[in-house]
Design an enzyme around this catalytic site. Structure first.
Site, PDB file in Angstrom:
ATOM      1  N   SER A   7     -50.293  49.882  92.153  1.00 54.09           N
ATOM      2  CA  SER A   7     -49.459  50.485  91.109  1.00 54.09           C
ATOM      3  C   SER A   7     -48.029  49.983  91.207  1.00 54.09           C
ATOM      4  CB  SER A   7     -49.458  52.004  91.249  1.00 54.09           C
ATOM      5  OG  SER A   7     -48.404  52.534  90.466  1.00 54.09           O
ATOM      6  N   HIS A  32     -52.261  48.216  88.369  1.00 60.80           N
ATOM      7  CA  HIS A  32     -52.203  49.564  87.791  1.00 60.80           C
ATOM      8  C   HIS A  32     -50.796  49.799  87.261  1.00 60.80           C
ATOM      9  CE1 HIS A  32     -53.735  53.703  87.463  1.00 60.80           C
ATOM     10  NE2 HIS A  32     -52.543  54.116  87.874  1.00 60.80           N
ATOM     11  N   ASP A  34     -48.336  52.434  85.546  1.00 60.35           N
ATOM     12  CA  ASP A  34     -48.138  53.873  85.322  1.00 60.35           C
ATOM     13  C   ASP A  34     -47.043  54.124  84.294  1.00 60.35           C
ATOM     14  OD1 ASP A  34     -49.942  55.304  87.084  1.00 60.35           O
ATOM     15  OD2 ASP A  34     -48.826  54.421  88.752  1.00 60.35           O
ATOM     16  N   MET A  36     -45.039  56.805  82.112  1.00 63.40           N
ATOM     17  CA  MET A  36     -44.711  58.244  82.090  1.00 63.40           C
ATOM     18  C   MET A  36     -43.672  58.511  81.014  1.00 63.40           C
ATOM     19  SD  MET A  36     -44.217  58.871  86.122  1.00 63.40           S
ATOM     20  CE  MET A  36     -45.482  58.429  87.295  1.00 63.40           C
ATOM     21  N   HIS A  65     -52.263  53.267  82.812  1.00 63.76           N
ATOM     22  CA  HIS A  65     -52.472  54.706  82.965  1.00 63.76           C
ATOM     23  C   HIS A  65     -51.388  55.432  82.179  1.00 63.76           C
ATOM     24  CE1 HIS A  65     -52.447  58.247  86.107  1.00 63.76           C
ATOM     25  NE2 HIS A  65     -52.846  58.641  84.915  1.00 63.76           N
ATOM     26  N   MET A  67     -49.572  58.414  81.141  1.00 65.48           N
ATOM     27  CA  MET A  67     -49.248  59.828  81.399  1.00 65.48           C
ATOM     28  C   MET A  67     -48.295  60.263  80.295  1.00 65.48           C
ATOM     29  SD  MET A  67     -48.958  59.531  85.511  1.00 65.48           S
ATOM     30  CE  MET A  67     -48.816  57.749  85.459  1.00 65.48           C
ATOM     31  N   MET A 136     -57.293  62.143  89.462  1.00 64.02           N
ATOM     32  CA  MET A 136     -55.983  62.210  90.124  1.00 64.02           C
ATOM     33  C   MET A 136     -56.134  62.965  91.440  1.00 64.02           C
ATOM     34  SD  MET A 136     -53.887  60.561  88.232  1.00 64.02           S
ATOM     35  CE  MET A 136     -52.471  60.870  89.294  1.00 64.02           C
ATOM     36  N   GLY A 141     -47.029  62.090  88.112  1.00 71.96           N
ATOM     37  CA  GLY A 141     -45.586  62.169  87.876  1.00 71.96           C
ATOM     38  C   GLY A 141     -44.750  61.456  88.913  1.00 71.96           C
ATOM     39  N   GLY A 143     -44.953  58.733  92.685  1.00 68.47           N
ATOM     40  CA  GLY A 143     -45.663  58.078  93.784  1.00 68.47           C
ATOM     41  C   GLY A 143     -45.281  58.734  95.104  1.00 68.47           C
ATOM     42  N   GLY A 144     -45.962  58.330  96.163  1.00 67.34           N
ATOM     43  CA  GLY A 144     -45.582  58.764  97.502  1.00 67.34           C
ATOM     44  C   GLY A 144     -45.937  60.190  97.875  1.00 67.34           C
ATOM     45  N   ASP A 174     -56.512  58.052  92.171  1.00 65.48           N
ATOM     46  CA  ASP A 174     -55.091  57.696  92.092  1.00 65.48           C
ATOM     47  C   ASP A 174     -54.213  58.746  92.764  1.00 65.48           C
ATOM     48  OD1 ASP A 174     -52.576  56.881  91.318  1.00 65.48           O
ATOM     49  OD2 ASP A 174     -52.959  56.935  89.155  1.00 65.48           O
ATOM     50  N   GLY A 175     -53.518  58.309  93.812  1.00 66.16           N
ATOM     51  CA  GLY A 175     -52.507  59.154  94.424  1.00 66.16           C
ATOM     52  C   GLY A 175     -52.739  59.420  95.904  1.00 66.16           C
ATOM     53  N   GLY A 176     -51.803  58.974  96.721  1.00 66.24           N
ATOM     54  CA  GLY A 176     -51.840  59.302  98.149  1.00 66.24           C
ATOM     55  C   GLY A 176     -52.903  58.560  98.940  1.00 66.24           C
ATOM     56  N   GLY A 196     -49.976  52.732  95.530  1.00 67.92           N
ATOM     57  CA  GLY A 196     -48.596  52.370  95.200  1.00 67.92           C
ATOM     58  C   GLY A 196     -47.801  52.053  96.447  1.00 67.92           C
TER      59      GLY A 196
HETATM   60  C1  DX5 Z   1     -48.787  59.106  89.997  1.00 64.75           C
HETATM   61  C2  DX5 Z   1     -49.222  57.713  89.671  1.00 64.75           C
HETATM   62  C3  DX5 Z   1     -49.817  56.938  90.806  1.00 64.75           C
HETATM   63  C4  DX5 Z   1     -48.903  56.679  91.938  1.00 64.75           C
HETATM   64  C5  DX5 Z   1     -49.679  56.226  93.153  1.00 64.75           C
HETATM   65  O1  DX5 Z   1     -48.402  59.759  88.828  1.00 64.75           O
HETATM   66  O2  DX5 Z   1     -50.212  57.762  88.648  1.00 64.75           O
HETATM   67  O3  DX5 Z   1     -50.371  55.729  90.348  1.00 64.75           O
HETATM   68  O4  DX5 Z   1     -47.941  55.763  91.618  1.00 64.75           O
HETATM   69  O5  DX5 Z   1     -48.768  56.018  94.145  1.00 64.75           O
HETATM   70  P1  DX5 Z   1     -49.023  56.326  95.680  1.00 64.75           P
HETATM   71  O6  DX5 Z   1     -50.080  55.390  96.116  1.00 64.75           O
HETATM   72  O7  DX5 Z   1     -47.698  56.073  96.294  1.00 64.75           O
HETATM   73  O8  DX5 Z   1     -49.454  57.778  95.780  1.00 64.75           O
HETATM   74 ZN    ZN Z   2     -51.622  55.989  87.995  1.00 64.20          ZN
END
Ligand code: DX5
Ligand code: ZN
Length: 223
Positions: A7, A32, A34, A36, A65, A67, A136, A141, A143-144, A174-176, A196
């Site tokens: 991402s 990927h 993102d 928003m 993606h 959002m 998700m 919203g 990363g990290g 997606d996420g973490g 990400g």
């Molecule tokens: C969150 C995003 C994710 C995010 C993933 O809203 O959709 O794609 O950037 O990032 P990490 O891998 O840092 O959780």
């Molecule tokens: Zn995403």
């Protein structure tokens, strides 16, 4: 087929093009992206101008993606900008079926995403019409954030629902996700792994290779 989908939300935008080249050079196929809108999620990331610029620089598959609220308004613009796959949030669409149809009419692959608190029953009626489900594993919203462990059960439930219906599609998460928990996500049934911070912080090639080692280990275990 297992795919890593780095991402760019976690990239250094000052050198975005160089970082995407490194991702491509590491043998990755998906990027990927993102998007928003500051409404469906509180933050704003970037939109079509950024995607258009990077489209000229890479052949990676753009896994966009969205959002955003009512993405049906925007899917045409994102196709024009260079999207290959467009994923929308079930919660963000007043007419999910029409949104899916519109993306398919544009000739793109379509994914539908579910927030951590949205049950998979919400999309049961569209599973036969889509290419991918995006689960998700953090609240969208930012990363990290840390991976929400109950996601693993949700992936397993989705996988058995699909198996029972005889439907085969991609399950993206997606996420973490990091090299040290990706095995659990694969074992649960996912095959497209968004990452990400764990790819863009530090050495990109080394980070991708850490994931690739886990993918190889998974293949050995399940064969
Ligand atoms: C969150 C995003 C994710 C995010 C993933 O809203 O959709 O794609 O950037 O990032 P990490 O891998 O840092 O959780
Ligand atoms: Zn995403």
């Amino acid at each position: 087929m297992i795919k890593l989908a780095p991402s760019i939300l976690a990239a250094d935008f000052n050198i975005l093009g160089e970082q995407i080249k490194k991702i491509e050079g590491a043998g990755v196929e998906y990027l990927h992206v993102d998007v928003m809108d500051g409404n469906y999620v509180p933050s704003i990331s970037f939109g079509t101008p950024v995607i258009k610029s990077i489209r000229n620089n890479t052949k990676l598959i753009f896994d966009v993606h969205l959002m955003v609220d009512e993405p049906i308004r925007l899917v045409n613009d994102y196709k024009e900008a260079g999207a290959d796959i467009i994923t929308v949030h079930a919660e963000a669409c007043s007419d999910l079926v029409a949104t899916i149809d519109k993306i398919k009419t544009l000739g793109l692959k379509v994914g539908v995403s579910l927030n951590p608190e949205t049950p998979i029953s919400r999309i049961e009626n569209v599973l036969q019409d889509i290419d991918m489900v995006l689960i998700m594993s953090v609240d969208p919203g930012a990363g990290g954030q840390p991976f929400i462990p109950s996601t693993l059960e949700k992936i397993k439930d989705l996988k058995s629902m699909l198996d029972n219906k005889g439907i085969s599609l991609d399950i993206e998460v997606d996420g973490g996700i990091r090299p040290d928990n990706v095995m659990d996500v694969l074992m649960a049934g996912a095959n497209v792994i968004v990452t990400g911070t764990a790819v863009f912080r530090g050495d990109i090639l080394e980070n991708v290779n850490r994931y690739n080692k886990e993918f190889e280990r998974y293949k050995e275990i399940v064969k």
